[in-house]
Every structure is written in structure tokens, then in C-alpha cells.
Design an enzyme around this catalytic site. Structure first.
Site, PDB file in Angstrom:
ATOM      1  N   ASP A 226      18.471  52.684  12.465  1.00 43.50           N
ATOM      2  CA  ASP A 226      17.410  52.698  11.445  1.00 43.50           C
ATOM      3  C   ASP A 226      17.265  51.514  10.462  1.00 43.50           C
ATOM      4  OD1 ASP A 226      15.527  53.554   9.379  1.00 43.50           O
ATOM      5  OD2 ASP A 226      16.290  55.650   9.862  1.00 43.50           O
TER       6      ASP A 226
ATOM      7  N   SER B 272       6.380  47.295  -3.827  1.00 40.32           N
ATOM      8  CA  SER B 272       6.339  47.952  -2.826  1.00 40.32           C
ATOM      9  C   SER B 272       6.726  47.094  -1.655  1.00 40.32           C
ATOM     10  CB  SER B 272       5.096  48.616  -2.478  1.00 40.32           C
ATOM     11  OG  SER B 272       4.962  48.804  -1.054  1.00 40.32           O
TER      12      SER B 272
ATOM     13  N   HIS C 146      -1.388  30.666  -1.422  1.00 42.57           N
ATOM     14  CA  HIS C 146      -1.039  29.958  -0.058  1.00 42.57           C
ATOM     15  C   HIS C 146      -0.045  30.561   0.561  1.00 42.57           C
ATOM     16  CE1 HIS C 146      -2.439  27.801   3.139  1.00 42.57           C
ATOM     17  NE2 HIS C 146      -1.013  27.633   3.247  1.00 42.57           N
TER      18      HIS C 146
ATOM     19  N   TYR D 190       0.012  32.807   4.576  1.00 42.03           N
ATOM     20  CA  TYR D 190       1.017  32.859   5.750  1.00 42.03           C
ATOM     21  C   TYR D 190       1.709  34.110   5.944  1.00 42.03           C
ATOM     22  CZ  TYR D 190      -0.570  28.359   6.849  1.00 42.03           C
ATOM     23  OH  TYR D 190      -1.240  27.335   7.360  1.00 42.03           O
TER      24      TYR D 190
ATOM     25  N   HIS E  47      -4.814  23.076  -2.240  1.00 45.23           N
ATOM     26  CA  HIS E  47      -6.082  22.554  -1.399  1.00 45.23           C
ATOM     27  C   HIS E  47      -7.167  23.713  -1.814  1.00 45.23           C
ATOM     28  CE1 HIS E  47      -4.212  25.300   2.068  1.00 45.23           C
ATOM     29  NE2 HIS E  47      -4.785  25.790   1.244  1.00 45.23           N
TER      30      HIS E  47
ATOM     31  N   ARG F 228     -20.732  31.591  -1.524  1.00 49.34           N
ATOM     32  CA  ARG F 228     -20.256  33.047  -1.534  1.00 49.34           C
ATOM     33  C   ARG F 228     -20.291  33.732  -2.912  1.00 49.34           C
ATOM     34  NH1 ARG F 228     -13.662  31.640  -1.561  1.00 49.34           N
ATOM     35  NH2 ARG F 228     -13.490  33.781  -1.441  1.00 49.34           N
TER      36      ARG F 228
HETATM   37  C1  HEM Z   1      -4.299  24.878   9.968  1.00 51.26           C
HETATM   38  C2  HEM Z   1      -4.183  25.732   9.051  1.00 51.26           C
HETATM   39  C3  HEM Z   1      -5.296  26.087   7.806  1.00 51.26           C
HETATM   40  C4  HEM Z   1      -5.723  24.938   7.017  1.00 51.26           C
HETATM   41  C5  HEM Z   1      -5.630  23.535   7.291  1.00 51.26           C
HETATM   42  C6  HEM Z   1      -6.345  25.716   5.954  1.00 51.26           C
HETATM   43  C7  HEM Z   1      -7.069  25.259   4.640  1.00 51.26           C
HETATM   44  C8  HEM Z   1      -7.728  25.991   3.879  1.00 51.26           C
HETATM   45  C9  HEM Z   1      -8.414  25.282   2.799  1.00 51.26           C
HETATM   46  C10 HEM Z   1      -8.436  23.678   2.399  1.00 51.26           C
HETATM   47  C11 HEM Z   1      -8.972  26.320   2.090  1.00 51.26           C
HETATM   48  C12 HEM Z   1      -9.702  26.211   0.773  1.00 51.26           C
HETATM   49  C13 HEM Z   1     -11.338  26.276   1.022  1.00 51.26           C
HETATM   50  C14 HEM Z   1     -12.038  26.226  -0.238  1.00 51.26           C
HETATM   51  O1  HEM Z   1     -12.008  27.175  -1.160  1.00 51.26           O
HETATM   52  O2  HEM Z   1     -12.862  25.373  -0.336  1.00 51.26           O
HETATM   53  C15 HEM Z   1      -8.631  27.454   2.727  1.00 51.26           C
HETATM   54  C16 HEM Z   1      -8.992  28.615   2.141  1.00 51.26           C
HETATM   55  C17 HEM Z   1      -8.649  29.995   2.676  1.00 51.26           C
HETATM   56  N1  HEM Z   1      -7.714  30.050   3.678  1.00 51.26           N
HETATM   57 FE1  HEM Z   1      -7.149  28.444   4.687  1.00 51.26          FE
HETATM   58  N2  HEM Z   1      -6.273  27.188   5.939  1.00 51.26           N
HETATM   59  C18 HEM Z   1      -5.359  27.403   7.288  1.00 51.26           C
HETATM   60  C19 HEM Z   1      -4.991  28.553   7.582  1.00 51.26           C
HETATM   61  C20 HEM Z   1      -5.464  29.700   7.216  1.00 51.26           C
HETATM   62  C21 HEM Z   1      -4.562  30.838   7.399  1.00 51.26           C
HETATM   63  C22 HEM Z   1      -3.673  30.976   8.765  1.00 51.26           C
HETATM   64  C23 HEM Z   1      -4.902  32.097   6.707  1.00 51.26           C
HETATM   65  C24 HEM Z   1      -4.570  33.494   6.729  1.00 51.26           C
HETATM   66  C25 HEM Z   1      -4.140  33.913   7.577  1.00 51.26           C
HETATM   67  C26 HEM Z   1      -5.814  31.207   5.779  1.00 51.26           C
HETATM   68  C27 HEM Z   1      -6.537  31.834   4.847  1.00 51.26           C
HETATM   69  C28 HEM Z   1      -7.431  31.187   3.815  1.00 51.26           C
HETATM   70  C29 HEM Z   1      -8.023  32.110   2.729  1.00 51.26           C
HETATM   71  C30 HEM Z   1      -7.838  33.759   2.701  1.00 51.26           C
HETATM   72  C31 HEM Z   1      -8.874  31.134   2.142  1.00 51.26           C
HETATM   73  C32 HEM Z   1      -9.919  31.472   0.849  1.00 51.26           C
HETATM   74  C33 HEM Z   1      -9.191  31.996  -0.332  1.00 51.26           C
HETATM   75  C34 HEM Z   1     -10.376  32.342  -1.265  1.00 51.26           C
HETATM   76  O3  HEM Z   1     -10.901  31.308  -2.018  1.00 51.26           O
HETATM   77  O4  HEM Z   1     -10.886  33.406  -1.459  1.00 51.26           O
HETATM   78  N3  HEM Z   1      -6.115  29.974   6.163  1.00 51.26           N
HETATM   79  N4  HEM Z   1      -8.016  27.183   3.977  1.00 51.26           N
HETATM   80 CU   LIG Z   2      -4.422  27.799   1.415  1.00 53.66          CU
END
Ligand code: HEM
Ligand SMILES: [Cu+2]
Lengths: 534, 189
Positions: free
Chosen positions: A114, A178, A262, A266, A311, A459
Site C-alpha cells: 500500500d 492536499s 513555472h 512541470y 520568462h 487573451r
Molecule cells: C520547451 C519547453 C517550454 C518552454 C520553452 C516554455 C516557455 C514558455 C514561455 C516563455 C511562456 C510565457 C509566455 C508569455 O506569457 O508571454 C510560457 C507560458 C506558459 N507555459 Fe510554457 N514553456 C515550455 C513548456 C511548458 C510545459 C511543459 C508546460 C505545462 C505542462 C507549460 C505551460 C505553460 C503555461 C500554463 C503558460 C502560461 C501561463 C499563463 O500566463 O497563464 N509550458 N511558456
Molecule cells: Cu514557465
């Protein structure tokens, strides 16, 4: 891979008070249960209900955006929909689904009877429905529910937020507690309860990725709790953490939030990597290519995830050296992520692949998650982010990584392990229909958003300029189709629970791991005597 | 479960719970850390919130720096608030006085607090105020007006790459927040 000493559960039901032959009956079974399989089931159903709830809100959003102008809902209600959609999907759908999978699978994968802390396990599940009941009920309060975006930037969440904000804060506190309890349980289970011979480098990757995820959770969920606490005291008790008039700084909110935020993204993808690393070898009938590089890549992603938070803040007026630092660190994350993608492709290379539903979802994951990674890389380039920031391009990016990434991997996992959970094979034809409907509609839904964003559509706004009308109509149609497709998934799962072709202990001939050495459905108590792993 | 395992579970749980509590504290520690880092690195455009002492300096007449003044008013602030001069040329090291003019347009006594910010942010550390209305809260009776003084000098060490400094004030209405001297006390944190 391993030999098992699996004795019938009846042989030792006198060990302990709460050891029974099977499950006790009635509602109290679920309320009082400390069994990892029951709790896993609870988490998964809870997550699915939240998925449909958050999905219903997305339908409201897409219906409003079907045409330019304001037709269906008030702008303030639209804002509540985008906010609560995000919160419900992140904290209610994706994270509990992973915790549910962890509960079901980790003990079976490491040969433990478990989870290490079964009573805490019960608590960490049962406080969740209360958290979401509080959050969702705030929508019906006078003044409405949270309307400041899932990122609750100050001063939107402090100076300008509705009276119900305290409820939002408390619900996030409960969700955080949680998750932390769940994470502690996972760590203790993996560290202390592995079967003899299950050394670190023999751990299935799902276990590895969850272990690392659990550390991320313990590191950042408390920071989130701190952030909402500061919002609470700023709004209700006159502190000025984020209020410039009192000596605080609203930009600091963003730093603290994204220090959590951030790593949080992940948290929502590392367990997916583990799932895909289990499914791809099983249906390619080959060993996973580059096991140890997968472990190291996961660990480096986790460490790097603490160095990239800003970022999300390129446009807040940071000094140039900070913009460059965060740009380079962000791009660096693409390297270990790329290692993973190449390893999966290399695993499939020259494999004898069959395309059952779990594999279809896994392949779609690899392709579509990579698209999300690429748009992430584009966003990571500071000067171009000035154009893309806060547009639909960002929305497209994170839905590719979260929907066709995290959610698709959860679907893949459900199909892959449903035979083990229920003892029945799911309906393969329906599963494939679900896959194709989902995959086509999800791309109709999210791919055009890239173009909307590049063309400048912001957005989180309920109205838009006429030139975006056609593309938004296509997007909305994709959205409704994707929403409906998920009802097929519900049908598949219900049908599989009710009956179907009996599943053997190991229904996928290429699958490896201890969970396939016990009968299907997995007995209520498994591995009461630890197996010997060679 | 053996006694040995129960024991090692307890130990591990202890570490993990301590980690979680520690990170909760770390979240709050980020607040002073942020201020210290911004101040040390001079990156946030924040200027000092107490008066600088003017040590007579050699005025570098070979160089002129453009200083611009801006003012913003928070939506619920019923004042007019404008710089007397929008733009001036100064020599580094030179002590300069200018004024902002404020007028309470409402029928009630109002308490205001101006918050300064310098752009580019890296220039903030080189902008020294020996006297500024932003060090104190400002009280204006209904319809009253006031001339708010600012005395400053630009540090001769200002990097060559910066030729213009923009000083922007945002004026907040803090009438019903009721705390006095918040800025001096380092805010009600
Ligand atoms: C190669 C990998 C990744 C890079 C280089 C990357 C880069 C970025 C960058 C630069 C932004 C900001 C954009 C902006 O607001 O102008 C962003 C936003 C976001 N990323 Fe990624 N990202 C990566 C992977 C991921 C992964 C794996 C996830 C989740 C599973 C993720 C989820 C998000 C989310 C939720 C936002 C928006 C958050 C918000 O403003 O509401 N990203 N990403
Ligand atoms: Cu991020």
C-alpha cells in the site's frame, strides 16, 4: 524481470484490523478507505468530474467567443469563467488525476502492499472536494467568484477583486495542503517501501518522475500558499505586500507567483513523461531507449525549472541582463526535454509497433507536446515575446502542452491500465473513436489559436475585432467537438467497468513491470508479501 | 510494517514536513529579499525613500543629462498633480530644485502618497533626492493647492550609456487607509 510470491489475500487477513478479503461494502467504504486502490479510484473519478466541470466553463467561453461582440454573458462573468476554468483544470483535473495514478500504480510498480501513510492518504483526498465546493460556490455569491485570472495578479486580486476572494484563498490553501500530503506520501512510499532488489536504477520511470514531481510539489506548493496568504492580508487586513501606495510592489507578486508557477507547469508534465515511457516500449515491444538518460533528464528539468520563472515577465521592464539570463535558461530546458522526445522516437524505431488506443494517445502526445515545446521556444525569445505575450499564441502554447500533453497522457494511462484496474478489456473500437475524435477536434480547437495570437488577438477578453471572427468560429466548433468527444471516454470507462472481454494478468504482451505480474483485476490487497526483484 | 520501517518513515516525514514549512517561510522571505536585491543591484527603478545628503561635488559641466518628469494619478484620487517643468538639462553633481503642483479638486480633505520610479531602472541608484514630497504623506484640504518641492542631483558616476532619466510619480489616495508614516516604517509588513 521478476519472480513473485503472490499468495491469496485470504491467507493473511488476520494481520491487521483493516485487512479484509475484498472491499467492504457501501458508502462508508469510500469515506473511510485507506486502500491505495480505492483512493486512486476516488482521485480519478474526482478528477474526471472536475474535467467535465472545467470543460463546461470552457464551453461558455467558446460560446461567447463564437461571434464578435457581447452576446451570451456579462464581461465580468466571462472573466470568472476563464479564471475558474484555469483553476479547476490545473488543481482539480490534472493534478488529482496524477495523484490518482500515483496511488493506483506506485505501490504495484514497486511491489509494496500500500502507500506508506494510508490514513494521511484518506485525508489528502477527502479535503479536496471541500476545496472545490468552496471555490465553485463562490461563483454564486453576490459580486461573483474570482475574476482575476488563474494567475491572480495583484492588484486585480487585491484592490479590484470581488468580496468572495477569501473563499478563493482558503480553497487554494486546502488544495495546497492536499497536494503536499500526497507528495509526502509518495516520497515516503518510494524511499521506504520498495521490494527487495528494486534498486533506484530499476525503478519504472513513472515512479521516478513522480518522485521528482513530489519534491517539486513540496518545494513550491508552500510558496503558493504564502502568496495567497499575502493576497488575503493585503485585501482584508491592510498589509501592503503588493501595494505601491504602502511601500509594496505589484511586480513582486509576479516574481513570487511564477517562482511557484513555472515549477508547477512541470509538476503537470513530469508524470506524463513517466506514463509515455511506460506505454511506448510496451507497444513497440522493445526496451525503453536510454533509461538512465531519462532519469537524469527529468532531474535536470526539475532543477532548471527553478531558474526560468521570469520568462512569464519579459514585458514587466526587467533589466536587459535578467531578460537574457531567463531567456537562455528557458531555452536550456528544451535540451533535456528534447532528450526525452528523441528517446521515445528511438524506442519506436524498428519496434514491432501495434496501435491500440494507449499507443495512439502516446504517439499523439509525442507529436503534439513537441509542437507545444516549439511554441514555448518561440515565446522564450525575449524580443518576440513582447509581441506574443498575453495573446492567443500563449493560450495555444499552454494548451498544446497541457491538453495534448498532460491530459492526453492521462487518457493514455487510463486506457493502458484500465484492464488491470477493472479486470476487463475496454472496447477497442470505441477507444479508437474517442482517440480520433479528440485528436482531430483538439487541433481544430487549438492550432488556429497560434494564428489568432500572431495577428494580435489578446487573451482573456470577451470581445474581439471583426477580423478574428472566422478563425474564432472554427476554434469554437473544435472546442464543442472536443468537449463532446470526452463523453465517449466516459462511455468507454463505464462499459469497461460493467464488463467486457476478461483481461489476462498481462494484456499487453510488450508491457513490463510488477503490476503485470498480479492478476487482473488487481486484488484488493497486492504484494502483502514483497516480491523478489531480480 | 516493522518497527524499523515505522521509524525511518517518521524520520523522513519529519524532513519533508520541515521542508514544506521551510518553503512556506521562504515565500515570505522573498519579500525582503526582493527589496534588498533590487536595491543592491539597482534594477527596479526604485529610488531611496529617505533624503540623501548632498556632499558638495565637482559639477561635471562637460556632460549634460536630460531629466524628465511625469505624474500619474490613481483613479480614485481627486487631485490635479503635474510637474512644473516636464524636462530639463542638468549637469551631474549639480543640485537642482523643481516643483510639482498639486490641487485637491474634491470637497473633502484628502491624504495622498506619491510613489517615485525611475526609468531606465538601472539609473535609479544614481538619482539622489535630498528633499522630496514623496518622503511624506501629503494632506490637502478641500480645494486647497500646494507646491511640492523636489531637490535632487544626478550622480557623476552615472554610466555613460544613460543620457536620459525619467522620474515618474504615481499619486495614491490613502485617505481612508488611516496609517500614517507607512513609507517611513517600511510599510505595514
Ligand atoms: C520547451 C519547453 C517550454 C518552454 C520553452 C516554455 C516557455 C514558455 C514561455 C516563455 C511562456 C510565457 C509566455 C508569455 O506569457 O508571454 C510560457 C507560458 C506558459 N507555459 Fe510554457 N514553456 C515550455 C513548456 C511548458 C510545459 C511543459 C508546460 C505545462 C505542462 C507549460 C505551460 C505553460 C503555461 C500554463 C503558460 C502560461 C501561463 C499563463 O500566463 O497563464 N509550458 N511558456
Ligand atoms: Cu514557465
Amino acid at each position: 524481470m521478476s519472480t513473485i510470491t503472490q499468495d491469496s489475500p485470504a491467507a493473511h487477513d488476520d494481520h491487521h484490523d483493516d485487512h479484509h478479503h475484498g472491499a467492504p461494502k457501501g458508502i462508508m467504504r469510500w469515506i473511510l478507505t485507506t486502500n491505495h486502490k480505492d483512493i486512486g479510484t476516488l482521485y480519478l473519478w474526482f478528477s474526471f468530474i472536475m474535467f467535465l466541470t472545467g470543460g463546461a466553463m470552457a464551453m461558455v467561453i467558446r460560446a461567447e467567443l463564437f461571434q464578435p461582440g457581447l452576446q451570451l454573458v456579462e464581461p465580468n462573468f466571462f472573466n470568472q469563467m476563464t479564471t475558474v476554468h484555469g483553476l479547476v483544470m490545473v488543481f482539480g483535473a490534472v493534478m488529482p488525476a496524477f495523484t490518482g495514478l500515483a496511488n493506483w500504480l506506485i505501490p504495484m510498480m514497486i511491489g509494496a502492499p500500500d502507500m506508506a501513510l494510508p490514513r494521511m492518504n484518506n485525508w489528502s483526498f477527502w479535503i479536496l472536494p471541500f476545496a472545490f465546493a468552496i471555490l465553485l460556490s463562490s461563483l454564486f455569491m453576490e459580486g461573483g467568484g474570482p475574476n482575476f485570472g488563474w494567475t491572480f495578479y495583484a492588484p486585480l486580486s487585491t484592490t479590484y477583486s470581488p468580496d468572495s476572494t477569501a473563499l478563493f484563498v482558503f480553497s487554494v490553501h486546502i488544495m495546497g495542503i492536499s497536494s503536499i500530503m500526497g507528495a509526502i506520501n509518495v516520497v515516503v512510499t518510494i524511499v521506504n517501501m520498495r521490494a527487495p532488489g528494486m534498486t533506484w536504477m530499476k525503478l519504472p520511470l513513472f515512479v521516478w518522475t513522480w518522485l521528482i514531481t513530489a519534491f517539486l510539489l513540496i518545494a513550491v506548493m508552500p510558496v503558493l500558499a504564502g502568496t495567497v496568504t499575502m493576497v488575503l492580508t493585503d485585501k482584508y487586513f491592510g498589509t501592503s505586500f503588493f501595494d505601491a501606495a504602502g511601500g509594496g510592489d505589484p511586480v513582486m507578486f509576479q516574481h513570487i507567483f511564477w517562482f511557484f508557477g513555472h515549477p508547477e507547469v512541470y509538476i503537470m508534465i513530469l508524470p506524463s513523461f513517466g506514463i509515455i515511457s511506460a506505454i511506448v516500449p510496451a507497444f513497440s515491444r522493445k526496451r525503453l531507449f536510454g533509461y538512465s538518460s531519462m532519469v537524469y533528464a527529468t532531474a535536470s528539468i526539475a532543477i532548471l525549472s527553478f531558474l526560468v520563472w521570469a520568462h512569464h515577465m519579459f514585458t514587466t521592464g526587467m533589466p536587459v541582463f535578467a531578460e537574457l539570463f531567463f531567456m537562455y535558461c528557458t531555452m536550456l530546458i528544451a535540451v533535456p526535454t528534447g532528450v526525452k522526445v528523441f528517446n521515445w522516437v528511438a524506442t519506436m524505431w524498428r519496434g514491432s509497433i501495434s496501435f491500440e488506443t494507449p499507443m495512439l494517445f502516446a504517439i499523439a502526445f509525442i507529436i503534439l507536446f513537441t509542437i507545444g515545446g516549439f511554441s514555448g521556444l518561440m515565446l522564450a525569445i525575449t524580443p518576440v515575446d513582447f509581441q506574443y505575450h498575453d495573446t492567443y499564441f500563449v493560450v495555444a502554447h499552454f494548451h498544446y502542452v497541457l491538453v495534448t500533453g498532460a491530459i492526453f497522457s492521462i487518457m493514455a494511462a487510463a486506457y493502458h491500465w484500465l484492464p488491470k484496474w477493472t479486470g476487463n478489456m475496454y472496447d477497442e473500437r470505441l477507444g479508437k473513436i474517442h482517440f480520433w475524435c479528440s485528436t482531430i477536434s483538439v487541433n481544430v480547437l487549438f492550432f488556429p489559436m497560434h494564428f489568432l495570437g500572431l495577428a494580435g488577438m489578446p487573451r482573456r477578453i470577451p470581445d474581439y475585432a471583426i477580423q478574428f471572427a472566422d478563425v474564432n468560429q472554427i476554434v469554437s466548433i473544435g472546442g464543442f467537438a472536443f468537449g463532446l468527444s470526452q463523453l465517449i471516454f466516459l462511455a468507454v470507462v463505464l462499459k469497461c467497468i460493467k464488463g467486457g472481454e476478461k483481461a489476462s494478468a498481462k494484456p499487453w504482451d510488450g508491457a513490463e513491470g510488477l503490476e503485470w505480474t498480479i492478476p487482473s483485476p488487481a486484488p484488493y490487497h497486492s504484494f502483502s508479501t514483497p516480491p523478489e526483484v531480480k | 510494517m516493522g518497527a524499523h520501517q515505522a521509524d525511518s518513515n517518521r524520520k523522513l516525514i519529519g524532513w519533508l514536513v520541515a521542508g514544506a514549512i521551510g518553503m512556506f517561510g521562504f515565500g515570505f522571505a522573498l519579500v525582503p529579499l526582493y527589496d534588498v536585491l533590487c536595491e543592491q543591484l539597482g534594477i527596479n527603478g526604485k529610488t531611496q525613500s529617505t533624503a540623501a545628503v548632498y556632499k558638495p561635488l565637482t559639477v561635471d559641466t562637460s556632460r549634460t543629462v536630460t531629466v524628465e518628469f511625469m505624474s500619474h494619478i490613481q483613479t480614485d484620487m481627486p487631485w490635479q498633480f503635474v510637474p512644473e517643468v516636464k524636462r530639463m538639462e542638468v549637469h551631474p553633481g549639480e543640485l537642482v530644485r523643481t516643483n510639482f503642483n498639486a490641487k485637491n479638486l474634491s470637497l473633502a480633505q484628502t491624504l495622498g502618497q506619491a510613489i517615485p520610479s525611475v526609468s531606465p531602472g538601472q539609473g535609479a541608484a544614481y538619482f539622489h533626492k535630498t528633499e522630496c514630497f514623496c518622503f511624506n504623506q501629503q494632506l490637502l484640504e478641500a480645494n486647497a493647492d500646494a507646491q511640492l518641492p523636489l531637490i535632487f542631483y544626478v550622480d557623476p558616476d552615472l554610466p555613460e550609456s544613460i543620457s536620459t532619466l525619467t522620474l515618474s510619480y504615481t499619486l495614491y489616495n490613502i485617505t481612508d487607509r488611516g496609517y500614517v508614516g507607512a513609507i517611513e516604517q517600511g510599510a505595514a509588513k
